[in-house]
Scaffold this motif. Sequence first.
Motif, PDB file in Angstrom:
ATOM      1  N   VAL A  57       0.865  -1.179   0.000  1.00 22.22           N
ATOM      2  CA  VAL A  57       0.000   0.000   0.000  1.00 22.22           C
ATOM      3  C   VAL A  57       0.897   1.222   0.000  1.00 22.22           C
ATOM      4  CG1 VAL A  57      -1.813   1.266   1.205  1.00 22.22           C
ATOM      5  CG2 VAL A  57      -1.805  -1.242   1.247  1.00 22.22           C
ATOM      6  N   LEU A 186      -7.371   2.900   8.615  1.00 20.62           N
ATOM      7  CA  LEU A 186      -7.914   1.584   8.271  1.00 20.62           C
ATOM      8  C   LEU A 186      -9.416   1.614   8.495  1.00 20.62           C
ATOM      9  CD1 LEU A 186      -5.261  -0.673  10.072  1.00 20.62           C
ATOM     10  CD2 LEU A 186      -5.165   0.298   7.771  1.00 20.62           C
ATOM     11  N   LEU A 217      -6.709   2.424   3.837  1.00 24.38           N
ATOM     12  CA  LEU A 217      -6.952   1.015   3.497  1.00 24.38           C
ATOM     13  C   LEU A 217      -8.410   0.737   3.806  1.00 24.38           C
ATOM     14  CD1 LEU A 217      -5.945  -1.802   2.655  1.00 24.38           C
ATOM     15  CD2 LEU A 217      -5.424  -2.240   5.058  1.00 24.38           C
ATOM     16  N   CYS A 219     -11.589  -1.792   3.674  1.00 24.29           N
ATOM     17  CA  CYS A 219     -11.997  -3.195   3.609  1.00 24.29           C
ATOM     18  C   CYS A 219     -13.508  -3.242   3.377  1.00 24.29           C
ATOM     19  CB  CYS A 219     -11.629  -3.878   4.925  1.00 24.29           C
ATOM     20  SG  CYS A 219     -12.353  -5.486   5.172  1.00 24.29           S
ATOM     21  N   CYS A 230     -11.649   3.783  -4.596  1.00 25.46           N
ATOM     22  CA  CYS A 230     -10.316   3.178  -4.493  1.00 25.46           C
ATOM     23  C   CYS A 230      -9.470   3.436  -5.737  1.00 25.46           C
ATOM     24  CB  CYS A 230     -10.428   1.674  -4.262  1.00 25.46           C
ATOM     25  SG  CYS A 230     -11.083   1.255  -2.639  1.00 25.46           S
TER      26      CYS A 230
END
Length: 334
Positions: A57, A186, A217, A219, A230
Amino acid sequence: MSTEPNAAVADAPQTATPDSADASSSVVIETRNLSKIYRDFWGRKKVHALKSLDIEVRPGEIFGLLGPNGSGKSTTIKLILGLLFPTSGRVLVFDQDASETSKNERIGYLPEESYLYKFLTADETLDFYGRLFDLSASERRDRVSQLIEMVGLQGAKHRQLKEYSKGMTRRVGLAQALINDPDLILLDEPTTGLDPIGTREMKDLILGLRDQGKTVLLCSHQLADVQDVCDRVAILHQGELKELGRVSDLLKVQDVTEVHATGLSDAAKTEIADVIARHGGTVQSIDNPTATMEDLFLNIVRESEARPGARRVSQGSDAASANDGSSDSDGGQA
């Protein structure tokens, strides 16, 4: 209350050489042959959650972990945070081993379910998390004010969280993940339980974080979320990395050419189709483009707010055709 962002077991990081530091300066998260096996009480293998994962990343990007439930997404996030130990392989975050707790000062984490004290207000919640990061009173005051404005909760900041909707609670959760002004955020299923408007607002906030230079990041198992925000995506299935690349490249259909034009007559469309045929091509369709259901819904809501009481009727709908027919009929009677 969850203290997951800080709950990691310390482990001495390896000292990076100047060459390795330069080489890894363009990488925020790196996983090397990362695997995780969950075992039962007797030590027998229960679930092979992650299998030899290799991803990187980079700074300033929104990186998506996409996959169905049980594909290993949340396990990957917990390994990055140092909440779990890998069975094999390694995770590096800011050139440090994931088990090094000092890295968490630069990380913000929004879990799938935000565990917040319902009797606190938004102001009090953010002030509490600011204390956990040892921010001074003046820093907390300024930071809380900035974040409350950023997530759009100025009018509700003095209400207890138990009075908040799901979307408002998620926005408070995002604000608490940003209280320490992290470099890496995150986000585990950030749009879970949100309606289309709340989802769009959350995605706009995530895009705003990238504009600030943050690394995100994300998810998710929501395809639209990953496609909309993204830059690159890793697709997981049953713990294995199946695809990795830029979203635009992965979605592009290489053997199909798309042409957009306006103001063409039927004769012009026929002529274009003939030209394509002469060059050995095949016309699959010549039609008007369609919007996504999300775009349609949000446009209807915005128009409704701008023009209360007015009904939006698309030009090609049966209602529009009926109205046209009734107008012609009235005209004939007159």
